[in-house]
Write a protein that holds these residues in place. Structure first.
Motif, PDB file in Angstrom:
ATOM      1  N   GLN A  68       2.763   8.530   6.263  1.00 56.19           N
ATOM      2  CA  GLN A  68       3.600   7.485   5.681  1.00 56.19           C
ATOM      3  C   GLN A  68       3.009   6.930   4.383  1.00 56.19           C
ATOM      4  N   TYR A  69       1.967   7.560   3.888  1.00 57.16           N
ATOM      5  CA  TYR A  69       1.284   7.094   2.676  1.00 57.16           C
ATOM      6  C   TYR A  69       2.213   7.181   1.472  1.00 57.16           C
ATOM      7  N   ASN A  70       2.164   6.141   0.655  1.00 62.16           N
ATOM      8  CA  ASN A  70       2.858   6.162  -0.634  1.00 62.16           C
ATOM      9  C   ASN A  70       2.073   5.286  -1.603  1.00 62.16           C
ATOM     10  N   SER A  71       2.389   5.373  -2.834  1.00 57.02           N
ATOM     11  CA  SER A  71       1.619   4.629  -3.834  1.00 57.02           C
ATOM     12  C   SER A  71       2.217   3.257  -4.144  1.00 57.02           C
ATOM     13  N   THR A  72       3.169   2.808  -3.335  1.00 53.51           N
ATOM     14  CA  THR A  72       3.799   1.515  -3.606  1.00 53.51           C
ATOM     15  C   THR A  72       2.962   0.342  -3.136  1.00 53.51           C
ATOM     16  N   TYR A 119       3.327  12.993   0.234  1.00 53.94           N
ATOM     17  CA  TYR A 119       2.670  12.480  -0.972  1.00 53.94           C
ATOM     18  C   TYR A 119       1.972  13.602  -1.730  1.00 53.94           C
ATOM     19  N   SER A 139      -0.969   2.206   3.318  1.00 52.49           N
ATOM     20  CA  SER A 139      -1.493   2.929   2.158  1.00 52.49           C
ATOM     21  C   SER A 139      -2.724   2.227   1.590  1.00 52.49           C
TER      22      SER A 139
END
Length: 149
Positions: free
Chosen positions: A44-48, A79, A53
């Motif tokens: 579920q990692y994202n850069s937001t 990602y 994250s």
């Protein structure tokens, strides 16, 4: 009075021995739980900048690790397919690794995290009962040596 005191000490020792045995019996379940939660955080990692994250980034940059067992765990994530490795995997500060595995830490995070968790549990056991700490640590070492054979 001495008999009562000895009986309470024996009871405390037995409770600690049982808790040490249970800790070693369920160590794999605890480790699997850590691993599953970390896998979910990677997927579920994202850069937001959501909390998962941020936690993954903080763990990887602080412990100088990448992924669960190694950096290749990232290759199965969305990602990675869009952006490559996150910057928190970098061996050096301010790198942009994209898909260059030579620029990222090759050690996984789960062993380091679990080691920290075990050290924390041991420190709690010693802090909560300083008078029996030698006995409980000795019992734990004895059990870990027994389990390893």
């Amino acid at each position: 009075m001495l008999k009562l005191y000895a009986m309470f000490l024996t009871l405390i020792f037995l409770v600690q021995l049982v808790s040490a045995i249970l800790g070693f019996v369920f160590i794999n379940e605890t480790k699997d739980n850590f691993k599953n939660n970390y896998e979910n955080a990677l997927k579920q990692y994202n850069s937001t900048g959501d909390y998962r994250s941020n936690a993954v980034d903080k763990i990887q940059s602080t412990l100088h690790c990448c992924g669960i067992t190694d950096y290749r765990d990232w290759t199965d994530t969305d990602y990675y397919s869009e952006n490559g490795f996150p910057e928190s995997c970098c061996k050096l500060q301010d790198c942009s690794p994209q898909r260059d595995a030579d620029k990222v830490n090759d050690e996984g995070c789960i062993e380091k995290l679990f080691g920290i968790y075990e050290a924390y549990c041991l420190s709690l056991a010693v802090t909560n009962n300083p008078y029996d700490s030698v006995t409980s640590v000795s019992a734990g070492l004895l059990l870990s040596n027994f389990k390893g054979t």
